[in-house]
Design an enzyme around this catalytic site. Sequence first.
Site, short mmCIF file in Angstrom:
data_model
loop_
_atom_site.label_atom_id
_atom_site.label_comp_id
_atom_site.label_asym_id
_atom_site.label_seq_id
_atom_site.Cartn_x
_atom_site.Cartn_y
_atom_site.Cartn_z
N LEU A 125 44.05 45.51 43.10
CA LEU A 125 43.04 45.40 41.88
C LEU A 125 41.91 46.45 42.17
O LEU A 125 41.50 47.25 41.41
CB LEU A 125 42.51 43.98 41.83
CG LEU A 125 41.24 43.97 41.02
CD1 LEU A 125 41.73 44.28 39.42
CD2 LEU A 125 40.68 42.41 40.92
N GLU A 363 38.18 39.23 48.29
CA GLU A 363 38.44 38.15 47.40
C GLU A 363 37.42 37.50 46.52
O GLU A 363 37.12 36.29 46.11
CB GLU A 363 39.28 37.12 47.88
CG GLU A 363 40.60 37.49 48.38
CD GLU A 363 41.78 36.45 49.00
OE1 GLU A 363 41.63 35.48 48.24
OE2 GLU A 363 42.46 36.81 49.66
N GLY A 364 36.37 38.42 46.16
CA GLY A 364 35.21 38.03 45.41
C GLY A 364 34.07 37.81 46.60
O GLY A 364 33.84 36.67 47.31
#
Length: 390
Positions: A125, A363-364
């Site tokens: 991503l 992951e954020g």
Amino acid sequence: MDFTLPEEIESFRLIVREFIENEVEPVAHLIEEQNEIPPGIVQKAKDMGLFGLSIPEEYGGLGLNMVGKCAIFEELGKTHNGFTTFIGTHNGIGTVGIVELGNEEQKQRYLPNMATGKWMGAFALTEPSAGSNAANLKTTAVRKGDRYILNGSKHYITNAQDAHVFTVMAVTDPSKGPKGITSFIVEKDFPGFVIGKTEKKMGLRGSHSNELFFEDLEVPVENRLGAEGEGYVNALKILANGRAGLAARNLGSCQYLLDKSVQYALEREQFGKPIIEQQAVLHMLADMAMEIEVLRSMTYRVAWMTDQNLNVIKEAAMVKLYGSEAYNRIADKAVQVHGGIGYIAEYPIERFYRDARITRIYEGTSEIQRNIIGAQLIKEYRKKHRPAGV
């Protein structure tokens, strides 16, 4: 809520614990020095089924629910975090997209080989312009007949060097913003797929992160994951699904640090007595233990909610946020308890201290988790106070 594990899961957890203690921990220093996980360890992990935790039994996996996976992830967290990330990424964001969103043909093609570890999974991503702002993708996917042609790049992709199957997000309609993003299953052997340099990182040695380049990358239409325009939502679902698992890995690392700190404080003497009898040290250990119990309760509650198909957007963000922040605080206290030896690379505390830092980013980020929590609070308030008939 009953978090009692079924007998078969508890037995498997004990097997994993023995594997960690007897096989992985003795070579943790080699992973750190060589930036590679010994092939023998990887093969034993495959033989144990550790690559199929998230994959249903009908495709060759163990088909564990989220509570069961968290129990295994907690054990994996008690060793070298590079190895933990290698396994955890595959079982989390590397496979869950295909498991949850793939059609039957895609599942039949990919999941059996991913369950055995023959094919590793990765999630692509992040881009130079799309980190926390995940909707700002520049990678494009243009359909031409029975194929999509992808062009662009990704970076910081965990497992990229070792993976065969990638869940990739790309823009199919730039005019629609986030609703113009689509997800694809991409194999590393597809024409136009290029793996770039391996990043040199502060920690997580043995877990490799690379750049990816797509140069007129040809992806068959049947490898589209879901419908066009669903990619951004898919990405958020995949990331949210994995947050309890990441918290469980952090939980295991925190428990490891507490155990090492208690052992050291009992053995180390200063001023004629073990340092654990010094109130300042004892209070640090007490604070570490308290945070661990809070994290354990949060982790397994969110895992249980996930298994009940409840909405866990807010709770998943909370446990990811709290788990990563608690891990960093506990790692800092562990160094303090150990004093000088906690700062020495030959001792594992220093390694965990460095490895903990990335958990507040990948992951954020912690800031993004706070945004998610805040947005959910607003949504819940407005729903609760909505005027009658609206």
